[in-house]
Design a protein around this motif. Structure first.
Motif, PDB file in Angstrom:
ATOM      1  N   ALA A  40       0.827  -1.200   0.000  1.00 36.63           N
ATOM      2  CA  ALA A  40       0.000   0.000   0.000  1.00 36.63           C
ATOM      3  C   ALA A  40       0.871   1.263   0.000  1.00 36.63           C
ATOM      4  O   ALA A  40       0.581   2.235  -0.695  1.00 36.63           O
ATOM      5  CB  ALA A  40      -0.929  -0.002   1.203  1.00 36.63           C
ATOM      6  N   GLY A  41       1.957   1.238   0.782  1.00 36.19           N
ATOM      7  CA  GLY A  41       2.846   2.385   0.827  1.00 36.19           C
ATOM      8  C   GLY A  41       3.520   2.651  -0.510  1.00 36.19           C
ATOM      9  O   GLY A  41       3.608   3.797  -0.970  1.00 36.19           O
ATOM     10  N   PHE A  42       3.999   1.578  -1.154  1.00 34.98           N
ATOM     11  CA  PHE A  42       4.632   1.733  -2.469  1.00 34.98           C
ATOM     12  C   PHE A  42       3.646   2.275  -3.495  1.00 34.98           C
ATOM     13  O   PHE A  42       3.969   3.198  -4.262  1.00 34.98           O
ATOM     14  CB  PHE A  42       5.197   0.389  -2.922  1.00 34.98           C
ATOM     15  CG  PHE A  42       5.559   0.348  -4.379  1.00 34.98           C
ATOM     16  CD1 PHE A  42       6.691   0.987  -4.846  1.00 34.98           C
ATOM     17  CD2 PHE A  42       4.744  -0.327  -5.288  1.00 34.98           C
ATOM     18  CE1 PHE A  42       7.023   0.963  -6.193  1.00 34.98           C
ATOM     19  CE2 PHE A  42       5.069  -0.364  -6.636  1.00 34.98           C
ATOM     20  CZ  PHE A  42       6.203   0.276  -7.097  1.00 34.98           C
ATOM     21  N   LEU A  43       2.444   1.721  -3.525  1.00 32.68           N
ATOM     22  CA  LEU A  43       1.453   2.144  -4.516  1.00 32.68           C
ATOM     23  C   LEU A  43       0.987   3.573  -4.270  1.00 32.68           C
ATOM     24  O   LEU A  43       0.693   4.304  -5.215  1.00 32.68           O
ATOM     25  CB  LEU A  43       0.263   1.190  -4.504  1.00 32.68           C
ATOM     26  CG  LEU A  43       0.545  -0.213  -5.036  1.00 32.68           C
ATOM     27  CD1 LEU A  43      -0.680  -1.109  -4.865  1.00 32.68           C
ATOM     28  CD2 LEU A  43       0.948  -0.153  -6.520  1.00 32.68           C
ATOM     29  N   THR A  80      11.131   7.434   3.586  1.00 30.54           N
ATOM     30  CA  THR A  80      10.769   6.034   3.396  1.00 30.54           C
ATOM     31  C   THR A  80      10.895   5.256   4.696  1.00 30.54           C
ATOM     32  O   THR A  80      10.033   4.423   5.022  1.00 30.54           O
ATOM     33  CB  THR A  80      11.648   5.391   2.316  1.00 30.54           C
ATOM     34  OG1 THR A  80      11.515   6.115   1.094  1.00 30.54           O
ATOM     35  CG2 THR A  80      11.248   3.941   2.081  1.00 30.54           C
ATOM     36  N   SER A  81      11.952   5.512   5.461  1.00 29.03           N
ATOM     37  CA  SER A  81      12.130   4.826   6.743  1.00 29.03           C
ATOM     38  C   SER A  81      10.958   5.111   7.669  1.00 29.03           C
ATOM     39  O   SER A  81      10.412   4.199   8.315  1.00 29.03           O
ATOM     40  CB  SER A  81      13.439   5.277   7.397  1.00 29.03           C
ATOM     41  OG  SER A  81      14.541   4.973   6.570  1.00 29.03           O
ATOM     42  N   MET A 188      11.576   9.053  -5.070  1.00 27.61           N
ATOM     43  CA  MET A 188      12.532   8.437  -4.150  1.00 27.61           C
ATOM     44  C   MET A 188      11.849   7.430  -3.220  1.00 27.61           C
ATOM     45  O   MET A 188      12.366   6.334  -2.984  1.00 27.61           O
ATOM     46  CB  MET A 188      13.247   9.509  -3.327  1.00 27.61           C
ATOM     47  CG  MET A 188      14.202  10.396  -4.103  1.00 27.61           C
ATOM     48  SD  MET A 188      15.662   9.500  -4.737  1.00 27.61           S
ATOM     49  CE  MET A 188      15.156   9.201  -6.431  1.00 27.61           C
ATOM     50  N   VAL A 189      10.688   7.793  -2.678  1.00 31.64           N
ATOM     51  CA  VAL A 189       9.996   6.884  -1.767  1.00 31.64           C
ATOM     52  C   VAL A 189       9.521   5.640  -2.514  1.00 31.64           C
ATOM     53  O   VAL A 189       9.626   4.513  -1.995  1.00 31.64           O
ATOM     54  CB  VAL A 189       8.815   7.596  -1.082  1.00 31.64           C
ATOM     55  CG1 VAL A 189       8.007   6.599  -0.248  1.00 31.64           C
ATOM     56  CG2 VAL A 189       9.321   8.720  -0.185  1.00 31.64           C
ATOM     57  N   ALA A 190       9.007   5.817  -3.725  1.00 29.45           N
ATOM     58  CA  ALA A 190       8.590   4.656  -4.515  1.00 29.45           C
ATOM     59  C   ALA A 190       9.779   3.738  -4.792  1.00 29.45           C
ATOM     60  O   ALA A 190       9.667   2.512  -4.706  1.00 29.45           O
ATOM     61  CB  ALA A 190       7.951   5.115  -5.830  1.00 29.45           C
TER      62      ALA A 190
END
Length: 286
Positions: A40-43, A80-81, A188-190
């Motif tokens: 979910a976070g990646f999407l 991201t962390s 960057m987060v993706a």
């Protein structure tokens, strides 16, 4: 344009970002309960890139080239962390506790802005933040049963990471426009969250794809508002405004999940509103 108008504009941008982030958090909490949280976070951040593609296409890639690629890289790694911890905990923690625990981030930000960015120590801003945080405690303490268990601590540990990310954002606004910073954050987060998503990958349903696009739009809009606020005024000026998010969370929880606010919510909300109104009026007169 005067310093007065810039400060008030910054507060309004921060106010708008709070509303957008509460809507986003509620949506992401629901999605993270339906599928793997790391997926979910990646999407969510991949969708943030997708919704910006028309603007990138129109302006051209050169318009989105950052001046400080290393800064964008480090901001993405820190954010991201924090997000990995946040998405790990969020399916297990009630929305009111998510919002309240998130209010520790402004305190880390105000301290970090003083230490690392050299912002002036203004006692009134700290007083407003302290009063606002007391309002949060008034609202949360009656029902803070610890239902999230260890996940409350996981969620709390994400706060200093988000604070570090936002401090880098403030530094980046000195040379890069808000839309550039937000696009690179999503990229960057993706990128950094992709390995965690692939580990437990599952394909969303068509309805979930649509909701992720909505989340991307909400998140991108919220971060643009937040970045504009950081660009217009000291971070310690706008951070007390974040405490109003608890009011928006109470309204959202009632409308969507039927969570009826109690007397403590109204009392705490009044304290929060008083603190933000006072600091806004004081900044306007300074």
């Amino acid at each position: 344009m005067t310093k007065l108008s810039l400060r008030l504009q910054a507060m309004l941008w921060m106010l708008a970002s709070g509303v957008l982030f509460i809507l986003l958090n509620g949506l992401l909490r629901w999605l993270a309960q339906q599928m793997d949280p790391f997926v979910a976070g990646f999407l969510r951040y991949s969708a943030g890139v997708v919704v910006m593609l028309p603007f990138i296409w129109r302006a051209g890639l050169a318009a989105y080239r950052p001046h400080n690629v290393a800064g964008q890289f480090w901001r993405g790694a820190l954010h991201t962390s924090g997000l990995l911890l946040w998405f790990w905990a969020v399916p297990h923690v009630p929305l009111a506790e998510i919002t309240a625990l998130g209010f520790t981030t402004p305190l880390f930000i105000m301290l970090g802005a003083m230490v690392f960015l050299g912002e002036r120590v203004v006692a009134a801003r700290w007083v407003a933040a302290a009063i606002g945080f007391c309002g949060v405690l008034v609202v949360v303490s009656p029902q803070l049963s610890g239902a999230g268990g260890i996940y409350n601590l996981v969620l709390l540990s994400s706060a200093p990471l988000f604070a570090a990310s936002f401090l880098i954002t403030k530094a980046l606004t000195r040379r890069d426009a808000p839309h550039v910073i937000v696009v690179w954050q999503s990229l960057m987060v993706a990128l950094f969250s992709l390995p965690f998503a692939l580990w437990n990958w599952e394909w969303p349903t068509p309805a979930q794809w649509a909701l992720f696009l909505l989340a991307g739009a909400l998140g991108t809009s919220g971060h643009i508002c937040l970045t504009r606020a950081f660009a217009l005024a000291d971070m310690s000026v706008v951070q007390p405004i974040r405490f109003l998010e608890l009011v928006w969370a109470s309204i959202f929880g009632f409308l969507v999940w039927g969570e009826r606010p109690g007397e403590a919510t109204f009392l705490g909300g009044a304290i929060i509103f008083a603190s933000t109104t006072w600091i806004a009026r004081r900044e306007a007169k300074s």
